[in-house]
Scaffold this active site. Structure first.
Site, short mmCIF file in Angstrom:
data_model
loop_
_atom_site.label_atom_id
_atom_site.label_comp_id
_atom_site.label_asym_id
_atom_site.label_seq_id
_atom_site.Cartn_x
_atom_site.Cartn_y
_atom_site.Cartn_z
N GLY A 21 52.04 -76.14 -54.16
CA GLY A 21 51.74 -77.55 -54.35
C GLY A 21 50.36 -77.93 -53.83
N TYR A 161 70.25 -71.19 -56.36
CA TYR A 161 68.82 -71.36 -56.67
C TYR A 161 68.52 -70.90 -58.08
CZ TYR A 161 63.75 -70.87 -56.39
OH TYR A 161 62.39 -70.97 -56.63
#
Length: 251
Positions: A21, A161
């Site tokens: 990010g 996940y």
């Protein structure tokens, strides 16, 4: 360099300097995009310092600490970025929840925790972005989701996940068809194993031979692809899951 001047980019899950990010924020800002990012549980001093580094590119930068597991987050985060910078033209769903499980440990809470961030937050933020986008004169929009290559091989011990991140690929394809008439492209990026600080030396030694380029993936590798997908040059690419793994060899 891609010209993103005048575009506001919203990036979720920017929590530390070594993450994908953060690299995406740097890359989009270096191409002229104003940056607004979400974070959760990050050190407040780091957040302020990071905002300052992004502003050094000559762009605006803002942030919001917000829990993506909260169902109200999609509306709240878009209200915040729009009030501070205007409606975003670029949405990068980078945030993820990951906790190891395996069939002996998988339970309802583990599934729900993964679902809330990996699926619900990504899906609702994407559609809320599109609903608001259609009411503005912005000519083109970009939604870029981060996934993890679940279709390329098994991920034992990470059932929740793998399942919830894998759902992002299916969502990307279907949403892309709905949003194409609005001028919004929807794509996903699988960066493969990436050194974001979680790898110890044992893991690095084990997986390095599987990279034919002779190095492990870095956050900047994913950021370059995201910058391309956010640009005008990628206007004819939508509904795709791009596996940017440096030829990573499975098996």
């Amino acid at each position: 360099m891609y010209n993103l001047n005048g575009n506001v980019a919203l990036i979720t899950g920017v929590s530390h300097e070594k993450g994908i990010g953060a690299a995406i924020c740097h890359k989009l800002a270096s191409n002229g995009a104003d940056i607004f990012f979400s974070h959760w549980g990050s050190d407040s001093n780091w957040v302020k310092e990071f905002e300052g580094r992004i502003r050094e590119y000559g762009v605006r930068c803002g942030s919001l600490e917000i829990d993506l597991a909260d169902p109200g987050t999609p509306v709240n985060i878009l209200e915040a970025v729009t009030a501070e910078m205007g409606l975003p033209a670029i949405l990068v769903n980078n945030a993820a929840h990951s906790f190891r499980d395996g069939y002996m440990n998988l339970d309802a809470k583990t599934l729900d925790d993964h679902y809330a961030v990996n699926m619900r937050a990504t899906f609702l933020l994407s559609v809320e972005f599109a609903r608001r986008f259609r009411q503005t004169p912005i000519p083109a929009g970009r939604i870029i989701n981060l996934t993890s290559g679940q279709a390329l091989g098994p991920m034992p011990g990470e059932l929740a996940y793998a399942a919830t991140k894998g759902a992002i690929s299916a969502f990307t394809l279907s949403l892309s068809v709905e949003l194409a008439p609005l001028g919004i492209t929807v794509n996903a990026v699988n960066p493969g194993p990436t050194d974001t600080g979680w790898m110890n030396e044992v893991i690095k030694k084990e997986i390095l031979p599987k990279f034919p380029f002779g190095r492990i993936g870095m956050p900047e590798d994913a950021a370059r692809l995201v910058a391309f997908l956010a640009s005008e040059e990628a206007e004819w690419i939508t509904g795709q899951v791009l596996n940017s793994e440096g030829g990573f060899l499975r098996g």
